[in-house]
Scaffold this active site. Structure first.
Site, PDB file in Angstrom:
ATOM      1  N   HIS A   1       0.869  -1.183   0.000  1.00 26.14           N
ATOM      2  CA  HIS A   1       0.000   0.000   0.000  1.00 26.14           C
ATOM      3  C   HIS A   1       0.907   1.235   0.000  1.00 26.14           C
ATOM      4  CE1 HIS A   1      -2.741   2.996   1.870  1.00 26.14           C
ATOM      5  NE2 HIS A   1      -3.736   2.233   1.465  1.00 26.14           N
TER       6      HIS A   1
ATOM      7  N   GLN B   1      -4.408  -5.249   6.872  1.00 22.53           N
ATOM      8  CA  GLN B   1      -5.405  -6.164   6.290  1.00 22.53           C
ATOM      9  C   GLN B   1      -5.345  -7.561   6.904  1.00 22.53           C
ATOM     10  OE1 GLN B   1      -7.775  -5.144   4.478  1.00 22.53           O
ATOM     11  NE2 GLN B   1      -7.010  -3.167   3.783  1.00 22.53           N
TER      12      GLN B   1
HETATM   13  N1  7TS Z   1      -1.737  -0.782   4.668  1.00 28.26           N
HETATM   14  C1  7TS Z   1      -2.652  -1.518   4.019  1.00 28.26           C
HETATM   15  C2  7TS Z   1      -2.299  -2.896   3.556  1.00 28.26           C
HETATM   16  C3  7TS Z   1      -3.935  -0.984   3.810  1.00 28.26           C
HETATM   17  O1  7TS Z   1      -4.838  -1.721   3.177  1.00 28.26           O
HETATM   18  C4  7TS Z   1      -4.229   0.322   4.257  1.00 28.26           C
HETATM   19  C5  7TS Z   1      -5.549   0.988   3.979  1.00 28.26           C
HETATM   20  C6  7TS Z   1      -3.242   1.025   4.955  1.00 28.26           C
HETATM   21  C7  7TS Z   1      -2.010   0.445   5.126  1.00 28.26           C
HETATM   22  C8  7TS Z   1      -3.488   2.365   5.526  1.00 28.26           C
HETATM   23  O2  7TS Z   1      -4.348   2.269   6.614  1.00 28.26           O
HETATM   24  P1  7TS Z   1      -4.895   3.578   7.325  1.00 28.26           P
HETATM   25  O3  7TS Z   1      -5.889   3.070   8.298  1.00 28.26           O
HETATM   26  O4  7TS Z   1      -3.729   4.230   7.983  1.00 28.26           O
HETATM   27  O5  7TS Z   1      -5.480   4.408   6.239  1.00 28.26           O
HETATM   28  N2  7TS Z   1      -6.223   0.456   2.876  1.00 28.26           N
HETATM   29  C9  7TS Z   1      -7.314   0.975   2.274  1.00 28.26           C
HETATM   30  C10 7TS Z   1      -7.954   0.326   1.215  1.00 28.26           C
HETATM   31  O6  7TS Z   1      -7.587  -0.753   0.766  1.00 28.26           O
HETATM   32  N3  7TS Z   1      -8.991   1.073   0.808  1.00 28.26           N
HETATM   33  O7  7TS Z   1      -9.070   2.171   1.584  1.00 28.26           O
HETATM   34  C11 7TS Z   1      -8.025   2.116   2.490  1.00 28.26           C
END
Ligand code: 7TS
Length: 420
Positions: free
Chosen positions: A137, A217
């Protein structure tokens, strides 16, 4: 190389999950959108919240609100106790050795930025390398890119095979004396791949390299034991595991955290301040400057009670069965191409449908009350690797059902009619 399965330990027979009962815990699942019962398949973006979590938030603002950690009055002491209890519950949930290894942050993104900005900035020098993977990501790419740029270090990327699995032979080859940090997703948000982390962490440790895991995830789908994994850092977000937005955890081994400079300066992270010198606070507060996200932290405590009480063996079996069913049903659609067909997957199905743009598919599905995500999923390098501009992503939680998968398949049928 043997890919280890997160399900390897689970016995084949388990008490089935009472999904209909669990669904009643989530008020939003009883609602309709566009006149149709909501079919929520965007759980990788954020999960829905059970009533106990919503109630905890409301109770906090109605009856418990005060700033914490510094008051001597009743409400401040109560809030401090509830907030710190949430930390102990998080420690318990991921089986950390010490409560001081649980740093509250805004979420996965902030957790990774914290490590990049403190550990990365203080340890990386010209010629050093940070090793990430091709399925990360953006939040596990950009912070490393930024600190590598600043410190004249190099970002290296472990390649993916056509199924969406990391090529472990390449990984092994890329771990070198120059590698100062490995940062890997536990589960890919765009492909659903579950990485064989225990093995990959052992391979890095054999060369003395610390490993950060992006667990955003993973925690919604499996029980994680950070001591068993032996990861050095593990970041996750409450909102992706049935909790509130704006709160998450950075787990770090205490020896590493002790050694790292603070992230932000301000209140709470100090022991004493003069204009000449500041003495920093002990762990975990050294990394928690300013008034914390008290309400969401407390509601995260309620979330952890809720998820801790789930039968995780049953949840994992149920979700695997649901994912297998969805994969089978979608594979039956001509012109549908799955993006991500790894042997070990959790929670996510990404696909493209002929030349129809994913946004058009998402819009038509929305008319049927079906929420999916379309786009690059903040994983643009994954789109480039599989030569697609975007995908449609259906992502599952334990409260989803086969009849919702059937609704998705019917919805795709409508899309094909429109574009016939
Ligand atoms: N890492 C992964 C694998 C993710 O899926 C996400 C967010 C993040 C980091 C970041 O997480 P946050 O809570 O700090 O934003 N993924 C997604 C998605 O797949 N669709 O919207 C957000």
């Amino acid at each position: 190389m043997i890919a280890q399965s997160p399900f390897a330990q689970t016995p084949s027979k388990t008490i089935p999950l009472d999904v209909e009962r669990l669904r009643r815990d989530f008020p939003i699942l009883q609602t309709s959108v566009r006149g149709k019962p909501l079919v929520y398949l965007d759980n990788a973006a954020t999960t829905q919240k059970p009533r106990v979590v919503i109630d905890a938030l409301r109770r906090y603002y109605e009856a418990q609100n005060a700033n914490i950690h510094r008051g001597v009055h009743y409400l401040s002491e109560l809030g401090t106790k509830l907030y710190e209890d949430a930390r102990l519950k998080a420690q318990d949930f991921i089986h950390a050795a010490d409560w001081r290894e649980i740093i509250f942050v805004r979420g996965t993104t902030e957790g990774i930025n914290l490590v990049a900005a403190t550990y990365g900035r203080s340890k990386l020098n010209e010629g050093d390398e940070v090793l990430i993977s091709g399925m990360e990501h953006h939040s596990n790419i950009v912070p490393w890119q930024m600190v590598c740029g600043e410190r004249k270090a190099t970002l290296k990327v472990v390649p993916l095979n056509d199924n969406g699995e990391l090529v472990l032979e390449e990984y092994d080859r890329m771990l070198s004396s120059r590698t100062k940090m490995v940062a890997l997703a536990h589960v890919s948000n765009a492909l659903g791949t579950v990485n064989p982390l225990k093995r990959m962490i052992a391979m890095a440790h054999a060369k003395g390299i610390p490993v950060l895991v992006d667990g955003a995830q993973a925690l919604p789908h499996m029980k994680v034991d950070v001591q068993d994994l032996d990861c050095d850092f593990y970041a996750f977000s409450a909102h992706k595991m049935y909790g509130p937005t704006g709160i998450g955890v950075l787990y770090g081994k205490s020896a590493l955290l002790q050694d790292m400079p603070p992230y932000q300066g301000g209140g709470d992270m100090i022991k004493s301040v003069t204009f000449e010198k500041t003495l920093f606070n002990d762990l975990p507060y050294k990394f928690e400057a300013g008034t914390p996200n008290i309400a969401d932290g407390i509601a995260f405590g309620a979330t952890l009670d809720y998820v801790q009480a789930l039968d995780w063996t049953a949840v994992m079996h149920y979700e695997r069965d649901l994912l297998d069913y969805a994969t089978e049903q979608l594979s039956g659609i001509k012109s549908l191409r799955l993006i991500g067909t790894a042997r070990e997957k959790a929670g996510v199905i990404s696909f493209v449908l002929g030349t129809i743009h994913p946004h058009d598919i998402g819009t038509i599905l929305d008319q049927e009350g079906i929420a999916v995500r379309t786009g690059h999923h903040c994983a643009q390098p994954v789109m480039i690797r599989y030569d697609v501009p975007a995908t449609v992503r259906a992502s599952f939680a334990f409260y989803n059902t086969k009849s919702e998968v059937d609704a998705l398949v019917r919805g795709i049928g409508k899309v094909l009619e429109v574009f016939a």
